[in-house]
Write a protein that holds these residues in place. Sequence first.
Motif, PDB file in Angstrom:
ATOM      1  N   ARG A   1      52.885  25.597  53.010  1.00 41.95           N
ATOM      2  CA  ARG A   1      51.540  25.955  52.609  1.00 41.95           C
ATOM      3  C   ARG A   1      51.103  24.105  53.873  1.00 41.95           C
ATOM      4  N   LYS A   2      51.433  23.454  53.487  1.00 40.97           N
ATOM      5  CA  LYS A   2      51.665  21.875  54.474  1.00 40.97           C
ATOM      6  C   LYS A   2      52.276  22.092  55.755  1.00 40.97           C
ATOM      7  N   GLY A   3      53.568  22.995  55.977  1.00 38.00           N
ATOM      8  CA  GLY A   3      54.074  22.709  57.096  1.00 38.00           C
ATOM      9  C   GLY A   3      53.767  24.310  57.633  1.00 38.00           C
ATOM     10  N   ALA A   4      53.664  24.900  57.341  1.00 36.61           N
ATOM     11  CA  ALA A   4      52.181  26.180  58.076  1.00 36.61           C
ATOM     12  C   ALA A   4      50.810  25.779  58.487  1.00 36.61           C
ATOM     13  N   GLY A   5      49.871  25.159  58.364  1.00 39.35           N
ATOM     14  CA  GLY A   5      49.213  23.812  58.963  1.00 39.35           C
ATOM     15  C   GLY A   5      47.863  24.407  57.930  1.00 39.35           C
TER      16      GLY A   5
END
Length: 235
Positions: free
Chosen positions: A225-229
Amino acid sequence: MSTLNILSGGAAQGLVGSVATALRTQTGFEIGGEFGAVGAMADKLRKGAPTDMVILTAAIVAQLAEEKLVVPASIRDIGLVETALAVRVGDPKISVTDAAALREAFLGSDAIFVPDTKVSTAGIHVAKVLGQLGLAEKVADRLKIFPNGATAMRHMAESDARHPIGCTQSTEIISTDGVVLSGSLPPGCALATMYTAAVTTQATSAQQAQRLIDLLTAADAQEQRKGAGFVSGPK
């Protein structure tokens, strides 16, 4: 192979793509459907488009629950997404710390790429901010408006403008080749939107839809989730 039909805001497209293989392995289902402006996606559901689940803003999902179009018990928050600034790969990044600096950034650009200013979360917000900054008329001829943020970012990546700038949700910027996240909007102009998933009341593959929601909101998917923004995870 069977298909799970979803209607989703463009903000979640990258994240959904990142769990597609896991869903296929666990259920045998591919992910189908459409990603676009949240208002347009909600209207497609209302008009009867075959849909197993939705990923839209929390406010819209709550409204759909009242309309008995989604199952209340299935509703799960995925996380917050910021509306942010984008530049092309190779262009200088823009950092704005206050409203005055944001105003100068918009005035200094010769093309402003944004999603639909009437039915998309980010587009509606951009229109509001431009009005707030007294720029609605000044930059009207520079606005390049597209159906959703992902499309706007693809066109910006290919633009021959000298100093283009994009403003849409950070997830759509991160997932588009040729553009980079330049920075958040400053205090007073910022927006962070909670995205929420739910199984529809008309779902023909409700069990698989719930499995996709589980994959998107799992504790061990926090880095995805963090990597996707997404700036924060489910509540």
